[in-house]
Design a protein around this motif. Sequence first.
Motif, mmCIF file in Angstrom:
data_model
loop_
_atom_site.group_PDB
_atom_site.id
_atom_site.type_symbol
_atom_site.label_atom_id
_atom_site.label_comp_id
_atom_site.label_asym_id
_atom_site.label_seq_id
_atom_site.Cartn_x
_atom_site.Cartn_y
_atom_site.Cartn_z
ATOM 1 N N HIS A 1 84.030 34.497 5.598
ATOM 2 C CA HIS A 1 82.877 34.110 6.416
ATOM 3 C C HIS A 1 81.576 34.386 5.670
ATOM 4 O O HIS A 1 81.074 35.507 5.661
ATOM 5 N N CYS B 1 79.760 29.181 11.103
ATOM 6 C CA CYS B 1 78.874 29.269 12.279
ATOM 7 C C CYS B 1 78.273 27.923 12.672
ATOM 8 O O CYS B 1 77.217 27.873 13.316
ATOM 9 N N HIS C 1 81.737 30.461 15.980
ATOM 10 C CA HIS C 1 80.715 31.395 16.445
ATOM 11 C C HIS C 1 80.602 31.071 17.927
ATOM 12 O O HIS C 1 80.093 30.015 18.294
ATOM 13 N N HIS D 1 83.310 36.648 13.372
ATOM 14 C CA HIS D 1 82.588 37.916 13.589
ATOM 15 C C HIS D 1 82.648 38.403 15.040
ATOM 16 O O HIS D 1 81.642 38.451 15.734
ATOM 17 N N ASP E 1 79.877 37.614 6.658
ATOM 18 C CA ASP E 1 78.788 36.879 7.328
ATOM 19 C C ASP E 1 77.520 36.924 6.467
ATOM 20 O O ASP E 1 76.431 36.678 6.964
#
Length: 544
Positions: free
Chosen positions: A66, A95, A225, A255, A410
């Motif tokens: 990610h 995302c 996301h 996440h 992320d």
Amino acid sequence: MTTLTTADLVLAGGRVVDGTGGPERVADVAVADGRIVAVDALADVSAARVVDAAGLVVCPGFVDVHTHSDLTLLSSPAAHSAVRQGVTTQVIGNCGLGTVPVPPDTDAAALRAAVGFLDRDPAVEWRWRSLLEYLETLRAAQPAVNVMTLVGHVPLRAATVGFARRAATAAERDRMCGLLADGLAAGAAGLSTGMVYPPASYADEAELVALGRVVAEHDGVFAWHVRDYADGLLDSVAQALRVGEQAGCRTQISHLVVVGRRNWGAARAALDLVGAACERGLDVGVDVYPYLAGSTSLFQLMPGWAQEGGAGALLRRLGDPAVRERIRDELVGHPVGWDEIRVSRLPADDPQVVGATVADLAAARGQSGADVVMDLLLAYDAAVDMVAGGRCEDDLREVLAHPLTVVGSDGFALDPHGPTGSGMPHPRSYGTFPRLLADYTGEGGLPLPAAVAKCTGQAARRLGLTERGVVAPGYAADLVVFDPAVLRDRATFDAPQNYPDGVRLVVVNGEVVVEDDHTGARPGAVLIHRDRQEIGEQGCRVPR
Ligand SMILES: [Zn+2]
């Protein structure tokens, strides 16, 4: 004992933690032509180079499932922040944020603003329209890490529906599905959505299921996301699972965190939903980063209705006192306090603002937190990032410990001395993997082999990468050698751009990229996920 005549590189006598989750063992690891050719006690090998790894851990390079390096890899292809922590593969396009497709009728400026979180160097020109063209640009940049991409829902919707806050028509949905299929055929590993990022956030479930079916047809992964990680966490996770089951596509909850003190403790229930879907047969996974704060665009704090039409429309609305009043009202009771939200990046570094919390700025300016946020957006054309807290350690540990969880930063590939090094970025770009392995293993944490697997073999499997992420003969020679006694994340929220200690050697496709310092080598490959094909380009085999 294996007898091997020649090798390019031998890592001799290290503690091999092979990425499968199995126990460590002492062995020599031999590399030739970019591949691991032996993991054994080697005798009489004539190697171009032998590195004494006694007492050090030898494991697969970290597969960061990610990231948001879509544009930073073009600006900073040496990928300092990634390789210095041992990352050898990054997945971009997460995302819902991405840079392709950009067909000719897309409002490219509005798209670039909508994915402004990716955009850390204005000098990077967008010269591509399709994923194929983007991947050519990426290849030409010669990244130090391997890169695999997802197609982002934001550009798909910007290209078909634009920035209108409404459901797609059947014709628009078909066009979106066609563009997604093009991206998957060109080698993307799947699709990502960001249900908080306009215009993806305006999608209804019929659109999400239709897109999920295209993902399933190409044996890709659909990464989410989800809509709300705070008060609406469980409903949001349930939506991703429901769409995954209806569409029959591999699903990834990105996440997984629990935001807002009043919601703390909800990780268990969210994981139970994921576990139950897995029991029912959904191929589902979770990723997480080991920090108690996240980072995104500041405009994400604005309600969806205020963002209709894109960043330009948002900024025009913020000049209207009635709109400001309504936003002020809607932000009352926000799950994250103003003292937990820090400004992390502006288009121009202003030391008075970068690093300050919204609460600090509100006190200094005699304003409400909501007005500070709205004025920052107005002052900097909405190109402001934040680091936002509101999470707790128990939830993080619960998510990390779950067998379906892998690690993803992320973060970005950044260069602290280049244009991508501006501001005070979230330290996860520099420290995720050493932090995980140093602070979340051992007593009270994960066994080291399990933790390594979450960063390597298990992560690679989520993407259909079957030739990376494991130290075994035949696998790509992506390797990390670290000293477990010294390994330490040195990036903090106050000083985020510090490299970790203890990462001794990083090898990408058989070439040494880090040997205490970056060697300057950039041997990364653009990894192609090819549907219905045994072996894709650059050693990515898609499991059937
Ligand atoms: Zn996200």
